[in-house]
Motif scaffolding. Structure first.
Motif, mmCIF file in Angstrom:
data_model
loop_
_atom_site.group_PDB
_atom_site.id
_atom_site.type_symbol
_atom_site.label_atom_id
_atom_site.label_comp_id
_atom_site.label_asym_id
_atom_site.label_seq_id
_atom_site.Cartn_x
_atom_site.Cartn_y
_atom_site.Cartn_z
ATOM 1 N N SER A 33 0.670 -1.267 -0.005
ATOM 2 C CA SER A 33 0.035 -0.035 -0.323
ATOM 3 C C SER A 33 0.895 1.106 0.066
ATOM 4 O O SER A 33 2.012 1.382 0.456
ATOM 5 C CB SER A 33 -0.836 0.158 1.213
ATOM 6 N N THR A 64 -2.497 -10.989 1.612
ATOM 7 C CA THR A 64 -1.964 -9.377 1.513
ATOM 8 C C THR A 64 -1.290 -9.522 0.058
ATOM 9 O O THR A 64 -1.637 -10.574 -0.676
ATOM 10 C CB THR A 64 -0.800 -9.536 2.266
ATOM 11 N N VAL B 181 -3.458 -3.675 11.699
ATOM 12 C CA VAL B 181 -3.936 -3.642 10.342
ATOM 13 C C VAL B 181 -2.714 -3.512 9.313
ATOM 14 O O VAL B 181 -2.375 -2.285 9.536
ATOM 15 C CB VAL B 181 -5.062 -2.704 9.954
ATOM 16 N N SER B 183 -2.683 -4.714 6.190
ATOM 17 C CA SER B 183 -3.106 -4.498 4.555
ATOM 18 C C SER B 183 -4.720 -4.387 4.402
ATOM 19 O O SER B 183 -5.363 -5.033 5.389
ATOM 20 C CB SER B 183 -2.875 -6.028 3.855
ATOM 21 N N ALA B 184 -5.214 -3.812 3.329
ATOM 22 C CA ALA B 184 -6.446 -3.587 3.292
ATOM 23 C C ALA B 184 -6.876 -3.785 2.013
ATOM 24 O O ALA B 184 -6.196 -3.145 0.986
ATOM 25 C CB ALA B 184 -6.876 -2.328 3.950
ATOM 26 N N THR B 185 -8.307 -4.058 1.666
ATOM 27 C CA THR B 185 -8.895 -4.105 0.420
ATOM 28 C C THR B 185 -10.218 -3.526 0.665
ATOM 29 O O THR B 185 -10.400 -3.549 1.867
ATOM 30 C CB THR B 185 -8.991 -5.525 -0.479
ATOM 31 N N ARG B 188 -11.879 -6.790 2.749
ATOM 32 C CA ARG B 188 -11.036 -7.563 3.305
ATOM 33 C C ARG B 188 -9.871 -6.763 4.013
ATOM 34 O O ARG B 188 -9.502 -5.643 3.780
ATOM 35 C CB ARG B 188 -10.271 -8.481 2.417
ATOM 36 N N LEU B 189 -9.579 -7.005 5.361
ATOM 37 C CA LEU B 189 -8.442 -6.677 6.305
ATOM 38 C C LEU B 189 -7.306 -7.693 6.393
ATOM 39 O O LEU B 189 -7.864 -9.035 6.428
ATOM 40 C CB LEU B 189 -8.848 -6.051 7.374
ATOM 41 N N VAL B 232 -14.849 -8.009 5.881
ATOM 42 C CA VAL B 232 -15.346 -6.833 6.388
ATOM 43 C C VAL B 232 -16.678 -6.675 5.434
ATOM 44 O O VAL B 232 -16.752 -6.628 4.383
ATOM 45 C CB VAL B 232 -14.723 -5.280 5.952
ATOM 46 N N ARG B 238 -14.957 -0.297 10.051
ATOM 47 C CA ARG B 238 -13.814 -1.007 10.083
ATOM 48 C C ARG B 238 -12.502 0.085 10.623
ATOM 49 O O ARG B 238 -12.536 1.229 10.389
ATOM 50 C CB ARG B 238 -13.570 -1.256 8.448
ATOM 51 N N LEU B 241 -5.746 1.371 7.854
ATOM 52 C CA LEU B 241 -4.430 0.961 7.718
ATOM 53 C C LEU B 241 -3.576 1.325 8.945
ATOM 54 O O LEU B 241 -3.608 2.556 9.155
ATOM 55 C CB LEU B 241 -3.874 1.168 6.540
#
Lengths: 283, 283
Positions: A33, A64, B181, B183-185, B188-189, B232, B238, B241
Motif C-alpha cells: 500500500s 496480502t 492492520v 493490509s486492506a482491500t 478484506r483486512l 469486512v 472498520r 491501515l
C-alpha cells in the motif's frame, strides 16, 4: 534479509526498523500500500541509505498483496516518491496448499510476477527481483526462468500436510513430536500431546491432528491443551500404556513456535538440544 | 500441588517425579490405571513419604479417567497395594464446553464423584478429596456440598469461548492480543496476528478465530502463521491501515503458551512486562 511482509512502521516499530536497516545493508521489506510505503520511508528517513522494498502481489491466495498492473504501479510509484528503492516484486501462492492446486498456484505465481514486472519496466522501473514462495509451489515455480528467488520454508522439516499435497516425499519428514500413551480404554488412547504440543492446525482435507507412522490406523480425533484423544479402530495395532510414539504434526511451523528447543538426532545416533531462537517473536 | 493428569512415570520422568515428591510435601498426582499407579510407585520407591494420588473419573467427557465403581476400585486398590496413598477422586467435566451443557456437565461431575467416593468408602478407603474442574462448570459444581476442590483455570483471563458459553460476563475478559492492520482491500483486512498469535483453536459453535470488540461485525475468517484475514461486511465500521485493534482469542490458554510475557496494564494505566514462566513446558 527479506521481510516478505507488509510491515506497518508504527511509531514503536519505526525505531526498530531504522536500527535494523542501518545494521543490515541487504535488508528488504514488503509493501502493498502507498500508506505502508510512506510509513516505512518515514521510519528510515534519518538513514544515509535508501531502504529497499518489494511490492507484494496477490496471485490468487487473497491474503496480502495488490491485484492488477494499475495497483502495482500505484504502490511502486508511491514507494519511489517517498524515497524508497523499489527492487522488485514478490508473491505467495498460498492457494497451492489446496489439494491438486500446486501446479495451478505455481503458474499463477509465475504469471503474476511476469505481468507486474512488465508493467513496472514499461513505467521505467528496473525490476531486479521476482520472488515466489511456498513449499507446495517451489519446485514448479523454480523450474521456470522467471523467478529469481524462492521463499519456501516448510520443506526444511516437512509435515503431514506437505506429504498429503505431494510437495515432499515420506523421507522429507525430519521432525516429529514424541508423545507418551498415558491412558487407554478398549477403543481409545490418550497421549500427552495436546494443542500445546501439536496445535489445532488442520487443513480441511486432513482427518485428525497428526499422523502416527508406527500405527497408521490411529486417528488423533480431538485435542485439548494437554491431551490428545486417539480413536483406535477395532482390531487395529495399537501402542501400550507408557509407550512413546512419534507423531508427525499436520503443520510443523506453528509446532516449532511452541518449543524452546529441538532434540536433534545426529548421524551417529547421539542427540543434541538445538534452541529455537526465533520462537515467540510473532507480532 | 496437584498434577491432575495421569502422568506416566517413564524412566526419564521417574527421576524428576521423585525429586518433585521429595521437595513438595503436598504433591498429588492423578492416576487412571493400575499400570500407571505401579509406575508412579516405582518412581518414588526410594522416598520416606508415600506419594498421594487421586483416581481420575470419566464423568462424560470421555478423555482420561475410569468409568464405573469396579474400575475405580481396581485402580484405587492397585495404587494402595503398590504403596501409594489414595487421597480421593477427581474429574473434569469437559463436555461442559458444549453450548447449553454446563449444568448437565456440572451435575455429571458431582454425581460421578459422589458415586465413586461411596464405592471407595464402602471398600474401606478414606476419601479426603473430591475434586471437580473447568471454568464452565465451576460455579455450579461448587454450589453443591459434594465438591472439596475446584480446578478452574480459564476464568482468570477469560476468553471468547467462555463468554459464548455464559461461563463469564464480558467484563471477565482480561486479556487480548494487540493486532495491527497491515493490509486492506474493499472487503478484506489483514492483521499481523495469525496462528502463531491467536492459535487455530475454534469450538464448532464459534465463527472465526477471535472477536474484535471495537468492530464486532468483523470476521477473522482464516489464519496463516503470521496473517489474520478479516472479512469486512459491506458498510460495516472498520479500522484503518496501521490501526491497532484488540482481538479477544477464542481460547486464551494456548495463546498464553505462545508468548514469553504479558503486557500488564496496571490500575494507574502504567504497564509492566510479566513473564509467562510455565510456557513451553508441555510434554
Amino acid at each position: 534479509v527479506f521481510i516478505a511482509y507488509p510491515v506497518w512502521a508504527s511509531a514503536e516499530k519505526a525505531t526498530r526498523i531504522a536500527a535494523l536497516h542501518d545494521a543490515t545493508p541487504d535488508l528488504r521489506i514488503g509493501v502493498d500500500s502507498a500508506a505502508g510505503a510512506d510509513a516505512l520511508a518515514a521510519a528510515v528517513s534519518g538513514s544515509r541509505r535508501r531502504l529497499r522494498v518489494l511490492v507484494e502481489l496477490d496471485s490468487g491466495h487473497h491474503r496480502t498483496g495488490v491485484e492488477g498492473a494499475e495497483a502495482v504501479l500505484d504502490v511502486a510509484r508511491a514507494a519511489r516518491d517517498a524515497g524508497l528503492d523499489v527492487e522488485g516484486v514478490f508473491t505467495h501462492g498460498g492457494h497451492g496448499y489446496r489439494p491438486g492446486e500446486r501446479e495451478h498456484a505455481a503458474r499463477d505465481e509465475v504469471e503474476t510476477l511476469a505481468a507486474a514486472a512488465a508493467a513496472l519496466e514499461a513505467d521505467g522501473f528496473e525490476v531486479g527481483t521476482r520472488s515466489a514462495g511456498s513449499t507446495p509451489t517451489m519446485i514448479l515455480a523454480a523450474a521456470t526462468d522467471q523467478v529469481d528467488e524462492i521463499r519456501a520454508g516448510t520443506y526444511a522439516l516437512g509435515d503431514r500436510q506437505q506429504l498429503s499435497l505431494g510437495a515432499i516425499e515420506p523421507d522429507g519428514i525430519a521432525c516429529a513430536v514424541a508423545a507418551t500413551v498415558v491412558s487407554a480404554t478398549e477403543d481409545r488412547l490418550v497421549v500427552d500431546a495436546g494443542a500445546k504440543a501439536l496445535t489445532k492446525d488442520r487443513a480441511d482435507h486432513l482427518a485428525g491432528f497428526g499422523l502416527v507412522p508406527a500405527y497408521p490406523d490411529l486417528l488423533i480425533e480431538r485435542l485439548s491443551d494437554y491431551h490428545g484423544v486417539v480413536v483406535v479402530p477395532p482390531g487395529a495395532p495399537r501402542p501400550v500404556l507408557g509407550e512413546v510414539v512419534a507423531v508427525v504434526p499436520n503443520h510443523i511451523c506453528p509446532v516449532v513456535d511452541l518449543r524452546d528447543s529441538f532434540v536433534a538426532v545426529l548421524g551417529d545416533g547421539t542427540t543434541e538440544n538445538w534452541p529455537v531462537d526465533a520462537r515467540g517473536r510473532s507480532g
